[in-house]
Write an enzyme that holds these catalytic residues in place. Structure first.
Site, PDB file in Angstrom:
ATOM      1  N   CYS A  63      75.687 -40.666 -12.875  1.00 18.25           N
ATOM      2  CA  CYS A  63      74.577 -41.547 -12.533  1.00 18.25           C
ATOM      3  C   CYS A  63      75.073 -42.801 -11.800  1.00 18.25           C
ATOM      4  O   CYS A  63      75.355 -42.735 -10.612  1.00 18.25           O
ATOM      5  CB  CYS A  63      73.738 -41.872 -13.764  1.00 18.25           C
ATOM      6  N   HIS A  98      72.606 -37.018 -15.636  1.00 19.57           N
ATOM      7  CA  HIS A  98      73.449 -37.241 -16.816  1.00 19.57           C
ATOM      8  C   HIS A  98      73.798 -35.876 -17.397  1.00 19.57           C
ATOM      9  O   HIS A  98      73.198 -35.456 -18.394  1.00 19.57           O
ATOM     10  CB  HIS A  98      72.699 -38.075 -17.860  1.00 19.57           C
ATOM     11  N   GLU A 102      76.090 -35.036 -19.223  1.00 20.02           N
ATOM     12  CA  GLU A 102      76.569 -35.110 -20.613  1.00 20.02           C
ATOM     13  C   GLU A 102      75.471 -34.782 -21.622  1.00 20.02           C
ATOM     14  O   GLU A 102      75.751 -34.343 -22.728  1.00 20.02           O
ATOM     15  CB  GLU A 102      77.176 -36.498 -20.897  1.00 20.02           C
TER      16      GLU A 102
HETATM   17  N1  GLN Z   1      71.297 -48.510 -12.875  1.00 21.17           N
HETATM   18  C1  GLN Z   1      71.248 -47.330 -12.094  1.00 21.17           C
HETATM   19  C2  GLN Z   1      69.822 -46.925 -11.765  1.00 21.17           C
HETATM   20  O1  GLN Z   1      68.900 -47.350 -12.367  1.00 21.17           O
HETATM   21  C3  GLN Z   1      71.982 -46.192 -12.786  1.00 21.17           C
HETATM   22  C4  GLN Z   1      71.341 -45.732 -14.040  1.00 21.17           C
HETATM   23  C5  GLN Z   1      72.227 -44.917 -14.940  1.00 21.17           C
HETATM   24  O2  GLN Z   1      73.427 -44.907 -14.768  1.00 21.17           O
HETATM   25  N2  GLN Z   1      71.620 -44.219 -15.901  1.00 21.17           N
HETATM   26  O3  GLN Z   1      69.590 -46.140 -10.909  1.00 21.17           O
END
Ligand code: GLN
Length: 560
Positions: free
Chosen positions: A389, A539, A541
């Site tokens: 992400c 994500h 994970e």
């Molecule tokens: N802050 C970033 C966004 O909102 C990444 C979010 C995250 O890593 N879950 O896109």
């Protein structure tokens, strides 16, 4: 065998905790679930938490641990991650019930005139709605386990206790099993275990009308049988219903401790089935995890909340499981992203010494420069890199800077037009600090046939088809004749890669390997010149399980 088409014949297990929280109630509950699943039942789980928050999305990760996301896009606490890992089922919006969401639903109904002039009360309205949520969450399962957050006697949790007590009237007492997990502390000055707090906690539970069928006594070291018998005597329950579960190294050994404790007899009586659970896959995994291998791999986790395993628990669990299956010891080196970004020499030395780098998800500018430094270092030194992400976003910023946009950054950290290599998604402006508004849960992606990422997924899909690993069909997706992969991953983000800058990103060493099916969002990137450099806007994970490790984690560890 319980034979359940919908949830008519479902049996329910309620798990409460006494004395103090944080003593492994969730893991104990999930372990019982894993055992019942290994007996062939469809087991699901649910957490009821007495917070007034509507979901866990806005909770501080330092205080509360990782925010887990269900496939249908609800932000929950990390317990649901444990449930998925232990039971290999997909939790959903029904698997989490917070006081805040129950109150919200009741108040909205009241405002809409849905109570037709009636007084709305904790009993029966709140307690009934909790029971409805429990029934809903148990659809299609044989056994549904409900964990009640907090400690018995907490003022805020009383309505949940009342709801689970009443639930026995709804489905019959013999279809309900109540388990209380209590803590018995070791008092060092007198060198003895003290059962008094546990006795009091059980008295409290009895006061709320619940007499447990099983009491799990958590201790630091194994306790003598007399401790359990003493608790049984004072609590007025059978001796063999009280079992000791001492601390152990790995949570994945808890199911084996539960089996040793004699609880299985009670569970067997409950489901009226003496069959042996088939724990062979768990045994294999637990043996592998405990083993010391010749090779140790050091993974640098570049993070803001350093050393706080709970904040990145799905990431560390996925890495450790990947280590077990690849027969290497995994050592996590925490690298302070903030210090690294400030040019701290010792942090940079740490980064140089690790075998691979993981940049996990995150929010806010703090630590962002360090993550960009880590991605740049990985690109320039062919150090294996896995970006999750924010880890993808920072990798693209690093590449764009190398590709000529020296001030490239994310709009999240103040980048303006011409520099905003990562920018806010359509419809997200103005919602930055609000709850439940990000792009959440399952979204599909298409991986380019000739990308390394697609190859990694194709291999995992083939392995799953061959039956060599456990898991659900199509868990990692499907692929067509040309080799393009369609997959689905869970998301939680508000920003995305600005495709206007793809040329510069490419010049900096990174190419897009997967997008949303309409091509509008960058979902995966990779560095073709590196041994392993993959990042995803998702994500992964959240979908990794001990027995079915996510292919990206597996391949990352394999390349170290
Ligand atoms: N802050 C970033 C966004 O909102 C990444 C979010 C995250 O890593 N879950 O896109």
């Amino acid at each position: 065998m319980v034979n359940n088409k919908k949830n008519k014949n479902c049996k329910y297990i309620f798990v409460t905790g006494g004395v103090l929280s944080g003593v492994g109630k969730g893991i104990t509950a999930a372990s019982m679930g894993a055992i019942l699943k290994a007996k062939g039942y469809r087991v699901t789980m649910q957490k009821c938490d007495p917070y007034l928050n509507v979901d866990a999305g806005l909770l501080n990760p330092v205080e509360h641990g990782e925010c887990y996301v269900t496939h249908d896009g609800v932000e929950t606490d990390l317990d649901l991650g444990h449930y998925e890992r232990f039971l290999d089922f997909e939790t959903s919006k029904y698997s989490i019930t917070l006081s805040g969401s129950i109150n919200k639903e009741l108040i909205e109904k009241e405002r809409a005139g849905g109570f037709h002039g009636k007084t709305v009360q904790l009993v029966p309205h709140f307690t009934n709605l909790v029971q409805e949520k429990i029934e809903k969450a148990s659809v299609d399962s044989d056994i549904h386990i409900v964990e009640i957050g907090g400690t018995v006697g907490d003022y805020e949790g009383l309505s949940f206790l009342e709801a689970i007590r009443l639930f026995a009237n709804r489905v019959g007492r013999r279809n309900c099993l109540y388990i209380d997990v209590v803590y018995v502390p070791w008092i060092n000055t007198s060198k003895e275990l003290k059962t008094k707090p546990a006795q009091n906690a059980l008295k409290d539970l009895r006061g709320f009308g619940i007499i447990p069928d099983i009491v799990c006594v958590r201790t630091e070291k194994p306790a003598g049988r007399e401790i359990c018998e003493k608790i049984a005597r004072f609590a007025g329950i059978a001796d063999d219903a009280v079992v000791n579960l001492p601390d152990i190294d790995s949570v994945y050994d808890v199911p084996f401790n539960v089996l040793k404790s004699g609880v299985l007899n009670i569970l067997n009586d409950f489901v009226n089935d003496d069959s042996e659970p088939d724990m062979s896959r768990w045994e294999d995994f637990s043996r592998r995890r405990a083993k010391k291998y010749k090779k140790t791999v050091k993974i640098g986790l570049v993070a803001k909340y350093v050393g706080n395993e709970d904040t990145y628990i799905c990431v560390t669990e996925a890495l450790k499981a990947a280590g077990a299956w690849n027969e290497v010891n995994v050592l996590i080196d925490w690298i302070n992203a903030e210090k690294l970004g400030d040019g701290d020499k010792s942090e940079l030395e740490l980064l140089k010494k690790v075998d691979g780098i993981v940049v996990p998800g995150g929010f806010g500018a703090r630590g962002a420069e360090g993550k960009i430094t880590a991605a740049t270092y990985a690109l320039e030194n062919d150090k294996p890199y896995l970006g999750l992400c924010l880890g993808l976003q920072m990798a693209c910023v690093a590449a764009a800077r190398r590709g000529g946009i020296s001030k490239a950054n994310s709009e999240e950290f103040g980048a303006k037009d011409g520099e905003n290599v990562v920018y806010i998604m359509e419809g997200q402006k103005g919602k930055e600090s609000t709850g439940g508004t990000m792009r959440l849960g399952d979204y599909p992606a298409v991986l380019k046939a000739d990308s390394k990422t697609a190859e990694i997924y194709r291999n995992a899909i083939d392995k799953m088809k061959s039956g060599k690993v456990s898991g659900t069909k199509d868990w990692w997706g499907t692929y067509n004749k040309s080799g393009a992969v369609s997959t689905v991953e869970r998301h939680r983000h508000r920003y995305e890669v600005n495709q206007k800058f793809l040329k510069e990103i490419e010049k900096g060493g990174i190419v897009v390997s997967g997008t949303s099916p309409d091509g509008k969002l960058v979902e995966f990137v990779e560095a073709p010149d590196c041994k392993f450099f993959c990042a995803t806007q998702a994500h992964p994970e959240f979908k990794s399980r001990p027995l079915t490790v996510h292919p990206l984690f597996n391949e990352f560890v394999k390349n170290l």
